[in-house]
Scaffold this motif. Structure first.
Motif, PDB file in Angstrom:
ATOM      1  N   LYS A 143       0.817  -1.212   0.000  1.00 43.27           N
ATOM      2  CA  LYS A 143       0.000   0.000   0.000  1.00 43.27           C
ATOM      3  C   LYS A 143       0.857   1.271   0.000  1.00 43.27           C
ATOM      4  O   LYS A 143       0.359   2.356  -0.291  1.00 43.27           O
ATOM      5  CB  LYS A 143      -0.933   0.005   1.208  1.00 43.27           C
ATOM      6  N   LYS A 144       2.120   1.129   0.309  1.00 48.61           N
ATOM      7  CA  LYS A 144       3.013   2.293   0.336  1.00 48.61           C
ATOM      8  C   LYS A 144       3.421   2.749  -1.064  1.00 48.61           C
ATOM      9  O   LYS A 144       3.936   3.851  -1.235  1.00 48.61           O
ATOM     10  CB  LYS A 144       4.286   1.965   1.122  1.00 48.61           C
ATOM     11  N   TYR A 145       3.228   1.872  -2.045  1.00 46.41           N
ATOM     12  CA  TYR A 145       3.743   2.158  -3.379  1.00 46.41           C
ATOM     13  C   TYR A 145       2.619   2.209  -4.415  1.00 46.41           C
ATOM     14  O   TYR A 145       1.688   1.403  -4.361  1.00 46.41           O
ATOM     15  CB  TYR A 145       4.749   1.084  -3.800  1.00 46.41           C
ATOM     16  N   PRO A 146       2.721   3.116  -5.383  1.00 43.35           N
ATOM     17  CA  PRO A 146       1.783   3.086  -6.509  1.00 43.35           C
ATOM     18  C   PRO A 146       1.934   1.753  -7.245  1.00 43.35           C
ATOM     19  O   PRO A 146       3.032   1.181  -7.266  1.00 43.35           O
ATOM     20  CB  PRO A 146       2.239   4.256  -7.393  1.00 43.35           C
ATOM     21  N   PRO A 147       0.856   1.244  -7.847  1.00 44.48           N
ATOM     22  CA  PRO A 147       0.921  -0.070  -8.502  1.00 44.48           C
ATOM     23  C   PRO A 147       2.069  -0.205  -9.499  1.00 44.48           C
ATOM     24  O   PRO A 147       2.702  -1.261  -9.584  1.00 44.48           O
ATOM     25  CB  PRO A 147      -0.439  -0.165  -9.210  1.00 44.48           C
ATOM     26  N   GLN A 148       2.350   0.869 -10.242  1.00 45.04           N
ATOM     27  CA  GLN A 148       3.400   0.786 -11.259  1.00 45.04           C
ATOM     28  C   GLN A 148       4.804   0.790 -10.656  1.00 45.04           C
ATOM     29  O   GLN A 148       5.787   0.549 -11.369  1.00 45.04           O
ATOM     30  CB  GLN A 148       3.273   1.923 -12.279  1.00 45.04           C
ATOM     31  N   TYR A 149       4.893   1.057  -9.357  1.00 45.65           N
ATOM     32  CA  TYR A 149       6.199   1.068  -8.700  1.00 45.65           C
ATOM     33  C   TYR A 149       6.301   0.033  -7.585  1.00 45.65           C
ATOM     34  O   TYR A 149       7.159   0.152  -6.706  1.00 45.65           O
ATOM     35  CB  TYR A 149       6.486   2.463  -8.120  1.00 45.65           C
ATOM     36  N   LYS A 150       5.474  -0.971  -7.614  1.00 46.31           N
ATOM     37  CA  LYS A 150       5.484  -1.926  -6.507  1.00 46.31           C
ATOM     38  C   LYS A 150       6.751  -2.774  -6.463  1.00 46.31           C
ATOM     39  O   LYS A 150       7.043  -3.398  -5.445  1.00 46.31           O
ATOM     40  CB  LYS A 150       4.247  -2.821  -6.541  1.00 46.31           C
ATOM     41  N   LYS A 151       7.537  -2.763  -7.549  1.00 48.37           N
ATOM     42  CA  LYS A 151       8.811  -3.483  -7.505  1.00 48.37           C
ATOM     43  C   LYS A 151       9.754  -2.876  -6.457  1.00 48.37           C
ATOM     44  O   LYS A 151      10.729  -3.515  -6.048  1.00 48.37           O
ATOM     45  CB  LYS A 151       9.481  -3.486  -8.870  1.00 48.37           C
ATOM     46  N   SER A 152       9.445  -1.646  -6.021  1.00 49.25           N
ATOM     47  CA  SER A 152      10.237  -1.015  -4.960  1.00 49.25           C
ATOM     48  C   SER A 152      10.105  -1.759  -3.638  1.00 49.25           C
ATOM     49  O   SER A 152      10.884  -1.522  -2.710  1.00 49.25           O
ATOM     50  CB  SER A 152       9.799   0.443  -4.770  1.00 49.25           C
ATOM     51  N   ALA A 153       9.132  -2.651  -3.555  1.00 50.15           N
ATOM     52  CA  ALA A 153       8.924  -3.439  -2.326  1.00 50.15           C
ATOM     53  C   ALA A 153       9.762  -4.710  -2.302  1.00 50.15           C
ATOM     54  O   ALA A 153       9.565  -5.560  -1.443  1.00 50.15           O
ATOM     55  CB  ALA A 153       7.447  -3.790  -2.182  1.00 50.15           C
ATOM     56  N   THR A 154      10.709  -4.835  -3.219  1.00 53.54           N
ATOM     57  CA  THR A 154      11.517  -6.059  -3.297  1.00 53.54           C
ATOM     58  C   THR A 154      12.235  -6.349  -1.981  1.00 53.54           C
ATOM     59  O   THR A 154      12.181  -7.464  -1.462  1.00 53.54           O
ATOM     60  CB  THR A 154      12.553  -5.954  -4.438  1.00 53.54           C
ATOM     61  N   ILE A 155      12.909  -5.355  -1.433  1.00 53.33           N
ATOM     62  CA  ILE A 155      13.657  -5.572  -0.191  1.00 53.33           C
ATOM     63  C   ILE A 155      12.729  -5.918   0.974  1.00 53.33           C
ATOM     64  O   ILE A 155      12.975  -6.909   1.684  1.00 53.33           O
ATOM     65  CB  ILE A 155      14.547  -4.351   0.139  1.00 53.33           C
ATOM     66  N   PRO A 156      11.643  -5.158   1.220  1.00 55.91           N
ATOM     67  CA  PRO A 156      10.747  -5.542   2.316  1.00 55.91           C
ATOM     68  C   PRO A 156      10.178  -6.953   2.162  1.00 55.91           C
ATOM     69  O   PRO A 156      10.080  -7.695   3.143  1.00 55.91           O
ATOM     70  CB  PRO A 156       9.631  -4.486   2.245  1.00 55.91           C
ATOM     71  N   LEU A 157       9.826  -7.353   0.943  1.00 53.08           N
ATOM     72  CA  LEU A 157       9.238  -8.680   0.751  1.00 53.08           C
ATOM     73  C   LEU A 157      10.270  -9.796   0.936  1.00 53.08           C
ATOM     74  O   LEU A 157       9.949 -10.865   1.467  1.00 53.08           O
ATOM     75  CB  LEU A 157       8.584  -8.792  -0.628  1.00 53.08           C
ATOM     76  N   LEU A 201       4.629 -11.981  -7.247  1.00 55.54           N
ATOM     77  CA  LEU A 201       3.779 -10.989  -6.588  1.00 55.54           C
ATOM     78  C   LEU A 201       4.023  -9.583  -7.116  1.00 55.54           C
ATOM     79  O   LEU A 201       3.093  -8.786  -7.261  1.00 55.54           O
ATOM     80  CB  LEU A 201       4.019 -11.021  -5.075  1.00 55.54           C
ATOM     81  N   LEU A 202       5.276  -9.274  -7.409  1.00 53.73           N
ATOM     82  CA  LEU A 202       5.641  -7.926  -7.849  1.00 53.73           C
ATOM     83  C   LEU A 202       5.574  -7.775  -9.363  1.00 53.73           C
ATOM     84  O   LEU A 202       5.793  -6.673  -9.879  1.00 53.73           O
ATOM     85  CB  LEU A 202       7.048  -7.584  -7.357  1.00 53.73           C
ATOM     86  N   GLU A 203       5.301  -8.879 -10.040  1.00 54.41           N
ATOM     87  CA  GLU A 203       5.190  -8.870 -11.506  1.00 54.41           C
ATOM     88  C   GLU A 203       6.455  -8.331 -12.168  1.00 54.41           C
ATOM     89  O   GLU A 203       6.420  -7.436 -13.009  1.00 54.41           O
ATOM     90  CB  GLU A 203       3.975  -8.055 -11.947  1.00 54.41           C
ATOM     91  N   VAL A 204       7.580  -8.908 -11.739  1.00 53.86           N
ATOM     92  CA  VAL A 204       8.875  -8.552 -12.313  1.00 53.86           C
ATOM     93  C   VAL A 204       9.596  -9.845 -12.693  1.00 53.86           C
ATOM     94  O   VAL A 204       9.266 -10.925 -12.186  1.00 53.86           O
ATOM     95  CB  VAL A 204       9.745  -7.758 -11.312  1.00 53.86           C
ATOM     96  N   PRO A 205      10.582  -9.779 -13.585  1.00 54.67           N
ATOM     97  CA  PRO A 205      11.372 -10.967 -13.900  1.00 54.67           C
ATOM     98  C   PRO A 205      12.083 -11.479 -12.640  1.00 54.67           C
ATOM     99  O   PRO A 205      12.549 -10.672 -11.826  1.00 54.67           O
ATOM    100  CB  PRO A 205      12.382 -10.460 -14.936  1.00 54.67           C
ATOM    101  N   PRO A 206      12.179 -12.785 -12.455  1.00 48.02           N
ATOM    102  CA  PRO A 206      12.876 -13.314 -11.273  1.00 48.02           C
ATOM    103  C   PRO A 206      14.278 -12.747 -11.107  1.00 48.02           C
ATOM    104  O   PRO A 206      14.736 -12.546  -9.976  1.00 48.02           O
ATOM    105  CB  PRO A 206      12.910 -14.818 -11.536  1.00 48.02           C
ATOM    106  N   MET A 207      14.939 -12.449 -12.226  1.00 47.42           N
ATOM    107  CA  MET A 207      16.298 -11.909 -12.150  1.00 47.42           C
ATOM    108  C   MET A 207      16.356 -10.617 -11.345  1.00 47.42           C
ATOM    109  O   MET A 207      17.346 -10.347 -10.658  1.00 47.42           O
ATOM    110  CB  MET A 207      16.843 -11.669 -13.557  1.00 47.42           C
ATOM    111  N   ASN A 208      15.304  -9.806 -11.408  1.00 45.13           N
ATOM    112  CA  ASN A 208      15.275  -8.553 -10.640  1.00 45.13           C
ATOM    113  C   ASN A 208      15.363  -8.827  -9.145  1.00 45.13           C
ATOM    114  O   ASN A 208      15.988  -8.073  -8.395  1.00 45.13           O
ATOM    115  CB  ASN A 208      13.997  -7.775 -10.941  1.00 45.13           C
ATOM    116  N   VAL A 209      14.725  -9.889  -8.718  1.00 40.13           N
ATOM    117  CA  VAL A 209      14.765 -10.249  -7.299  1.00 40.13           C
ATOM    118  C   VAL A 209      16.108 -10.881  -6.945  1.00 40.13           C
ATOM    119  O   VAL A 209      16.688 -10.589  -5.890  1.00 40.13           O
ATOM    120  CB  VAL A 209      13.610 -11.210  -6.959  1.00 40.13           C
TER     121      VAL A 209
END
Length: 277
Positions: A73-87, A112-120
């Protein structure tokens, strides 16, 4: 940081990825043999093991899902990849994870973040707070940067005590699975150096050889040592004691008593819970 070529085995890809700038001079460095400091715990490359492979299962439990919803909820949907570290932290701290991350957990976060696994993978392999291999019940992270190296007895003396007492070297785990030792980059407690962090949570500062051995003995016996400074200092005073701000600010205490704040919060939460029930 120096350019670093890293390899990660992916189900369908064998990729080289790195922290590089595009300048020609820096790229040339990549062709040289460079001794680089370790990043996250364990080797950078993923290696399938019995406990961590493509067949390993991982699911977030109800408590973790609730926390993930709060974080997103802290991030706009298009920027939810910013939650990588917290998750990643939530996954590692989840009951049953035993303070380390499996490949399946990282893949779940990418989903969950809809990003390529490599980003994580890139994030998890960079930060020493994330363990991609099993660690001991007490994961001792020893700060190895300049203040901890030169202050007090120095981190090398602390490291020697830990290795001698536990019979392990940097990056190793004791045979009983109780302790893991990892030397890491700055942990932000420079004024109270030398220090260690345990399980990404508790700080133990102003260490000496004697106080370090005492900490280890306490954990070995099943006890819980006092967090924070391991000497007479309560705040960040130097060896000469408090030399400034002696009177405190009007209306404020000389220092924030965190123990009292935590106790008061727990009491308030308990009272609120009893009233709601």
């Amino acid at each position: 940081y120096s350019p670093l070529i890293r390899h990660f085995n992916h189900p369908s890809l064998d990729l080289n990825f790195g922290l590089m700038k595009s300048s020609t001079s820096l790229l040339r460095l990549c062709n040289r043999k460079i001794l680089s400091r370790g990043f996250s715990a364990g080797i950078v490359q993923h290696r399938h093991t019995e406990l961590n492979n493509l067949e390993t299962k991982f699911e977030f439990n109800a408590e973790s899902k609730k926390e993930i919803d709060r974080v997103l909820k802290k991030y706009p949907p298009q920027y939810k990849k910013s939650a990588t570290i917290p998750l990643l932290y939530i996954a590692q701290e989840q009951e049953g994870s035993e303070n380390w991350l499996t490949l399946a957990a990282m893949n779940k976060i990418a989903e969950l973040l809809e990003v390529p696994p490599m980003n994580v993978y890139e994030v998890a392999t960079f930060y020493t707070m994330f363990n991609r291999e099993p660690v001991g019940k007490y994961h001792i992270q020893l700060c190895g940067t300049t203040p901890c190296m030169v202050a007090g007895c120095g981190k090398d003396s602390i490291k020697k005590v830990i290795m001698d007492e536990l019979g392990i070297k940097d990056g190793e785990t004791t045979e009983d699975g109780m302790f893991t030792l990892t030397e890491v980059e700055c942990l932000g407690a420079c004024v109270n150096a030398p220090m260690i962090q345990v399980n990404n949570k508790e700080f133990y500062e102003h260490l000496t050889e004697e106080s370090t051995k005492k900490l280890l003995d306490t954990w070995k016996s099943g006890g819980t040592p006092k967090e924070g400074n391991q000497n007479h200092v309560k705040t960040c005073e130097g060896p000469m004691g408090k030399t400034s701000l002696k009177g405190g600010e009007p209306g404020f205490p000389e220092f924030l008593d965190l123990d009292k704040v935590i106790a008061e919060k727990k009491e308030a939460d308990a009272k609120k819970a009893s009233e709601s029930s």
